[in-house]
Design an enzyme around this catalytic site. Structure first.
Site, short mmCIF file in Angstrom:
data_model
loop_
_atom_site.label_atom_id
_atom_site.label_comp_id
_atom_site.label_asym_id
_atom_site.label_seq_id
_atom_site.Cartn_x
_atom_site.Cartn_y
_atom_site.Cartn_z
N ASP A 44 63.77 35.24 20.86
CA ASP A 44 61.87 36.02 21.23
C ASP A 44 61.27 35.75 19.68
O ASP A 44 60.12 35.46 19.62
CB ASP A 44 61.94 37.11 21.14
CG ASP A 44 62.65 37.18 23.01
OD1 ASP A 44 62.58 36.55 24.05
OD2 ASP A 44 62.92 38.76 22.89
N LYS A 94 73.53 41.62 31.58
CA LYS A 94 74.00 43.40 32.20
C LYS A 94 72.31 44.34 30.48
O LYS A 94 73.17 43.48 29.28
CB LYS A 94 75.57 43.55 31.51
CG LYS A 94 75.37 45.27 31.20
CD LYS A 94 77.38 45.51 30.38
CE LYS A 94 77.00 46.84 30.85
NZ LYS A 94 76.29 47.74 30.56
N SER A 97 76.09 41.70 27.40
CA SER A 97 75.30 43.09 26.93
C SER A 97 75.60 42.76 25.39
O SER A 97 74.57 42.28 24.66
CB SER A 97 76.68 43.83 25.99
OG SER A 97 77.04 45.14 25.80
#
Length: 410
Positions: free
Chosen positions: A327, A341, A316
């Site tokens: 990223d 998740k 999460s």
């Protein structure tokens, strides 16, 4: 994000943002914790006043009458009602959506508290075995002192077989008042016979983080964040970074292994320490709405060498942070693939005290990648075959992080 374990004694769920960014945990003994945070826990249904479509009350009544009138044995009417409600939610086919009885709901909500009475062990239902499995004992907790280890499968509680039980049902059996004892029968890999543990429950205080300098000469600081579910987690991270800087930190290892998630707003705040202001941290996708990006805020930035440690227990909110760092290219991920998740849950209390938790949104990482069921791949894969507790002596992933960050220029 929710469902995966219960940390602490039991339970941990987070809800975030309007939802929860967490997976589910079920911590044992921990009522108070579940982690996922909830920026808001509302005691009301969001559908109040809205219309229902498709609910066939007459058909439900017919089935109830048939069972009560014709079934071969006497039946518990409340059990039928609960079964019907559970079945309605289970029909979604979503492991993170759940119906709670009043008792289960109280236990679930307790999981958000900073303290609770229990044995202090984070547990989950293993996807591989279907058994209630220890994710990690809380340092210094009764469960840790008794010798429970990561990977232990709990198969009996006080002589009762719990295989096949839901996470919440099993956790409810393990929890209990301070000073009382619980007897667990545990299957451990490598042991020919199950092991028995008799553990005295105690008050468990769930820490948010731990930090220290682990190499003064190389200027390596280490922050281990246990969860995002407590309001103020971001403030504590900020203070930890400032304190480590004052001690000469020029390189930072940020550890979110075994971190099941937490509040969405907290992870955005924490990501803001590492990402340029305005860069996306996460994209939220809700039904019938345009996707929206949550972006890094103005903050005192950490721009030095950064390693983020992850593993299969990072879920999460932890995955949001890991995905944003990866990223944006502001740090190196080391460890194992994360839990996977990619959804947000919201929960509500119903009028009779029971409750419901539903997946209300999905999220994409900062770069627009879905990690649901896939996880975030680390840049450098390092296993932990002996299941050393993160941060403890002999931790191979932490040792690899130290070796790597020493080669990075401050």
């Amino acid at each position: 994000m929710d469902e995966r374990r219960t940390r602490f004694g039991l339970s941990l769920l987070l809800v975030a943002v309007t939802g929860v960014v967490s997976y589910a945990l079920g911590a044992l003994g921990w009522p108070p914790a579940l982690q996922e945070s909830m920026s808001q826990l509302r005691d009301r249904l969001p559908v109040a006043g809205s219309s229902l479509s498709g609910l066939q009350v007459e058909r439900l009544e017919e089935v109830m009458r048939a069972i009560q009138g014709q079934y071969v044995e006497e039946v518990d009417v409340e059990a039928l009602n609960v079964g019907a409600l559970r079945g309605m939610v289970e029909a979604l086919g979503d492991r993170y959506s759940t119906f709670f009885t009043p008792e289960e709901y109280r236990s679930f909500v307790e999981g958000f508290e900073p303290t609770f009475s229990g044995i202090g062990v984070t547990v989950e239902i293993s996807q591989q075995t279907g058994l209630l499995t220890v994710v990690s004992p809380i340092k210094g907790s009764p469960g840790a002192k008794a010798g429970l280890r990561t990977g232990d499968a709990i198969i009996q509680v006080d002589g009762r077989d719990i295989t096949g039980m839901s996470l919440n049902e099993a956790v409810a059996l393990i929890k209990g008042p301070k000073g009382t004892q619980v007897r667990l029968l545990v299957k451990r890999e490598g042991e020919p016979e199950p092991l028995e543990f008799v553990i005295t429950r105690d008050t468990i205080t769930v820490p948010v983080l731990d930090y220290r300098m682990i190499d003064q000469e190389a200027g390596i600081g280490y922050i281990q964040l246990f969860e995002f579910s407590k309001k103020g987690a971001a403030s504590q991270v900020k203070e930890a970074i400032a304190e480590l800087r004052s001690q000469g930190m020029t390189r930072l290892i940020f550890d979110v292994r075994q971190n099941p998630g937490g509040l969405l707003d907290e992870v955005v705040e924490i990501a803001s320490f590492f990402l340029p202001t305005g860069d996306p941290v996460v994209h939220i996708v809700e039904r019938a709405k345009e996707p929206r990006a949550l972006t890094a805020k103005e903050a005192e930035k950490w721009t030095g060498p950064l390693v983020v440690l992850v593993d299969g227990g990072s879920a999460s909110a932890s995955e949001i942070l890991a995905g944003a760092v990866k990223d944006a290219g502001v740090g190196t991920l080391i460890g194992a693939k994360t839990f996977g998740k990619g959804s947000v849950q919201t929960f509500w209390r119903l009028q009779d005290g029971s409750g419901i938790k539903l997946t209300t949104a999905k999220y994409l990482t900062a770069g627009g990648h879905s990690i649901d069921g896939q996880g975030v791949e680390p840049d450098i894969v390092v296993g932990n075959p002996n299941r050393i507790i993160p941060g403890e002596p002999g931790d191979p992933q932490l040792e690899a992080a130290v070796r790597h960050i020493r080669e990075m220029e401050p």
